[in-house]
Design a protein around this motif. Structure first.
Motif, PDB file in Angstrom:
ATOM      1  N   ILE A   1       0.832  -1.194   0.000  1.00  0.00           N
ATOM      2  CA  ILE A   1       0.000   0.000   0.000  1.00  0.00           C
ATOM      3  C   ILE A   1       0.874   1.255   0.000  1.00  0.00           C
ATOM      4  O   ILE A   1       0.602   2.211  -0.715  1.00  0.00           O
ATOM      5  CB  ILE A   1      -0.964  -0.009   1.204  1.00  0.00           C
ATOM      6  N   LEU A   2       1.928   1.232   0.826  1.00  0.00           N
ATOM      7  CA  LEU A   2       2.814   2.398   0.887  1.00  0.00           C
ATOM      8  C   LEU A   2       3.539   2.619  -0.438  1.00  0.00           C
ATOM      9  O   LEU A   2       3.714   3.760  -0.871  1.00  0.00           O
ATOM     10  CB  LEU A   2       3.826   2.238   2.030  1.00  0.00           C
ATOM     11  N   THR A   3       3.931   1.552  -1.093  1.00  0.00           N
ATOM     12  CA  THR A   3       4.593   1.688  -2.387  1.00  0.00           C
ATOM     13  C   THR A   3       3.639   2.297  -3.411  1.00  0.00           C
ATOM     14  O   THR A   3       4.037   3.157  -4.202  1.00  0.00           O
ATOM     15  CB  THR A   3       5.106   0.313  -2.882  1.00  0.00           C
ATOM     16  N   ARG A   4       2.387   1.892  -3.394  1.00  0.00           N
ATOM     17  CA  ARG A   4       1.391   2.475  -4.301  1.00  0.00           C
ATOM     18  C   ARG A   4       1.228   3.965  -4.031  1.00  0.00           C
ATOM     19  O   ARG A   4       1.110   4.761  -4.957  1.00  0.00           O
ATOM     20  CB  ARG A   4       0.055   1.760  -4.161  1.00  0.00           C
ATOM     21  N   ALA A   5       1.199   4.333  -2.752  1.00  0.00           N
ATOM     22  CA  ALA A   5       1.075   5.752  -2.399  1.00  0.00           C
ATOM     23  C   ALA A   5       2.270   6.534  -2.939  1.00  0.00           C
ATOM     24  O   ALA A   5       2.111   7.623  -3.484  1.00  0.00           O
ATOM     25  CB  ALA A   5       0.969   5.914  -0.884  1.00  0.00           C
ATOM     26  N   GLN A  11       4.639  11.719  -0.543  1.00  0.00           N
ATOM     27  CA  GLN A  11       5.899  11.633   0.181  1.00  0.00           C
ATOM     28  C   GLN A  11       5.619  10.965   1.516  1.00  0.00           C
ATOM     29  O   GLN A  11       4.670  11.336   2.204  1.00  0.00           O
ATOM     30  CB  GLN A  11       6.495  13.027   0.416  1.00  0.00           C
ATOM     31  N   LEU A  12       6.418   9.990   1.889  1.00  0.00           N
ATOM     32  CA  LEU A  12       6.227   9.284   3.150  1.00  0.00           C
ATOM     33  C   LEU A  12       7.422   9.555   4.055  1.00  0.00           C
ATOM     34  O   LEU A  12       8.568   9.420   3.641  1.00  0.00           O
ATOM     35  CB  LEU A  12       6.095   7.778   2.911  1.00  0.00           C
ATOM     36  N   ALA A  13       7.129   9.912   5.296  1.00  0.00           N
ATOM     37  CA  ALA A  13       8.190  10.222   6.253  1.00  0.00           C
ATOM     38  C   ALA A  13       8.225   9.191   7.366  1.00  0.00           C
ATOM     39  O   ALA A  13       7.183   8.745   7.837  1.00  0.00           O
ATOM     40  CB  ALA A  13       7.975  11.614   6.848  1.00  0.00           C
ATOM     41  N   ILE A  14       9.424   8.824   7.760  1.00  0.00           N
ATOM     42  CA  ILE A  14       9.590   7.991   8.944  1.00  0.00           C
ATOM     43  C   ILE A  14       9.818   8.963  10.095  1.00  0.00           C
ATOM     44  O   ILE A  14      10.742   9.771  10.081  1.00  0.00           O
ATOM     45  CB  ILE A  14      10.726   6.953   8.789  1.00  0.00           C
ATOM     46  N   GLN A  29      13.272  -1.380   4.130  1.00  0.00           N
ATOM     47  CA  GLN A  29      12.172  -2.171   3.578  1.00  0.00           C
ATOM     48  C   GLN A  29      10.977  -1.348   3.111  1.00  0.00           C
ATOM     49  O   GLN A  29      10.213  -1.813   2.278  1.00  0.00           O
ATOM     50  CB  GLN A  29      11.694  -3.197   4.605  1.00  0.00           C
ATOM     51  N   LEU A  30      10.794  -0.153   3.663  1.00  0.00           N
ATOM     52  CA  LEU A  30       9.611   0.629   3.335  1.00  0.00           C
ATOM     53  C   LEU A  30       9.979   1.827   2.457  1.00  0.00           C
ATOM     54  O   LEU A  30      11.091   2.343   2.555  1.00  0.00           O
ATOM     55  CB  LEU A  30       8.911   1.078   4.614  1.00  0.00           C
ATOM     56  N   PRO A  31       9.062   2.265   1.621  1.00  0.00           N
ATOM     57  CA  PRO A  31       9.375   3.308   0.622  1.00  0.00           C
ATOM     58  C   PRO A  31       9.320   4.752   1.156  1.00  0.00           C
ATOM     59  O   PRO A  31       8.607   5.601   0.636  1.00  0.00           O
ATOM     60  CB  PRO A  31       8.292   3.069  -0.438  1.00  0.00           C
ATOM     61  N   PHE A  32      10.096   5.025   2.200  1.00  0.00           N
ATOM     62  CA  PHE A  32      10.103   6.377   2.761  1.00  0.00           C
ATOM     63  C   PHE A  32      10.845   7.335   1.836  1.00  0.00           C
ATOM     64  O   PHE A  32      11.770   6.951   1.125  1.00  0.00           O
ATOM     65  CB  PHE A  32      10.757   6.386   4.144  1.00  0.00           C
ATOM     66  N   SER A  33      10.449   8.592   1.886  1.00  0.00           N
ATOM     67  CA  SER A  33      11.124   9.625   1.117  1.00  0.00           C
ATOM     68  C   SER A  33      11.732  10.689   2.026  1.00  0.00           C
ATOM     69  O   SER A  33      12.524  11.511   1.588  1.00  0.00           O
ATOM     70  CB  SER A  33      10.158  10.271   0.125  1.00  0.00           C
ATOM     71  N   VAL A  34      11.328  10.663   3.302  1.00  0.00           N
ATOM     72  CA  VAL A  34      11.773  11.672   4.259  1.00  0.00           C
ATOM     73  C   VAL A  34      12.095  11.003   5.593  1.00  0.00           C
ATOM     74  O   VAL A  34      11.353  10.130   6.045  1.00  0.00           O
ATOM     75  CB  VAL A  34      10.669  12.737   4.507  1.00  0.00           C
ATOM     76  N   ILE A  35      13.195  11.442   6.196  1.00  0.00           N
ATOM     77  CA  ILE A  35      13.527  11.016   7.557  1.00  0.00           C
ATOM     78  C   ILE A  35      13.328  12.221   8.466  1.00  0.00           C
ATOM     79  O   ILE A  35      13.911  13.282   8.232  1.00  0.00           O
ATOM     80  CB  ILE A  35      14.992  10.537   7.667  1.00  0.00           C
TER      81      ILE A  35
END
Length: 167
Positions: A1-5, A11-14, A29-35
């Motif tokens: 689901i996160l990869t589709r987003a 943009q996905l942040a951890i 393992q997860l498609p984050f774009s921001v730390i």
């Protein structure tokens, strides 16, 4: 689901990186774009060599993984300047503003812009808030000013002035 987003441009942040469940394994393992660098490292980095080293390492790790960085908990100009020297991408914290609902931003901006640049916006009395805020936003403006007034910052910094100009 996160990869589709991510494929759809989100943009996905951890969040709180370096603490709790935010591990290097999750980062891989997860498609984050921001730390988002946890405030526990940011808040004392001007006095702790260990915190500075951790923050610098996280920024380097993010750059090597083509990710952006956000430093959480930035409360002083000294911390902001150090982070900018380390090439952090964005700052988050009370140096700019306290948390507020999105509906309050217009009133908050009005109050700040009405300041004289010498910090009077930090301590504006209720009458001033009522004078500068639109009639239907006065109650919200008072709430925003109440939150702002609890800050112990002496006045508008250059950075805060720049943020207000952007808004």
């Amino acid at each position: 689901i996160l990869t589709r987003a991510r494929l759809k441009g989100f943009q996905l942040a951890i969040d709180d990186f370096g603490t709790g469940y935010s591990s290097l394994k999750a980062l891989r393992q997860l498609p984050f774009s921001v730390i988002k660098i946890d405030r526990s490292f940011v808040s004392d980095m001007t006095t702790s060599a260990d915190s500075r080293a951790i923050v610098k390492s996280i920024i380097g790790l993010a750059a090597n993984m083509n990710m952006s960085t956000i430093a959480e908990g930035v409360e002083t100009e000294e911390t902001a300047e150090l982070l900018e020297q380390m090439n952090v991408d964005a700052l988050q914290g009370y140096l700019i503003a306290r948390s507020m609902p999105v509906e309050a931003i217009a009133s908050w901006r009005t109050i700040w812009v009405a300041g004289d640049g010498a910090g009077s916006a930090w301590t504006a009395p209720a009458e001033r808030v009522a004078a500068v805020a639109p009639a239907n936003d006065r109650a919200m403006a008072r709430d925003v000013m109440s939150a702002v007034a609890t800050s112990d910052a002496p006045g508008l910094s250059t950075r805060q002035t720049e943020v207000m100009q952007l808004l």
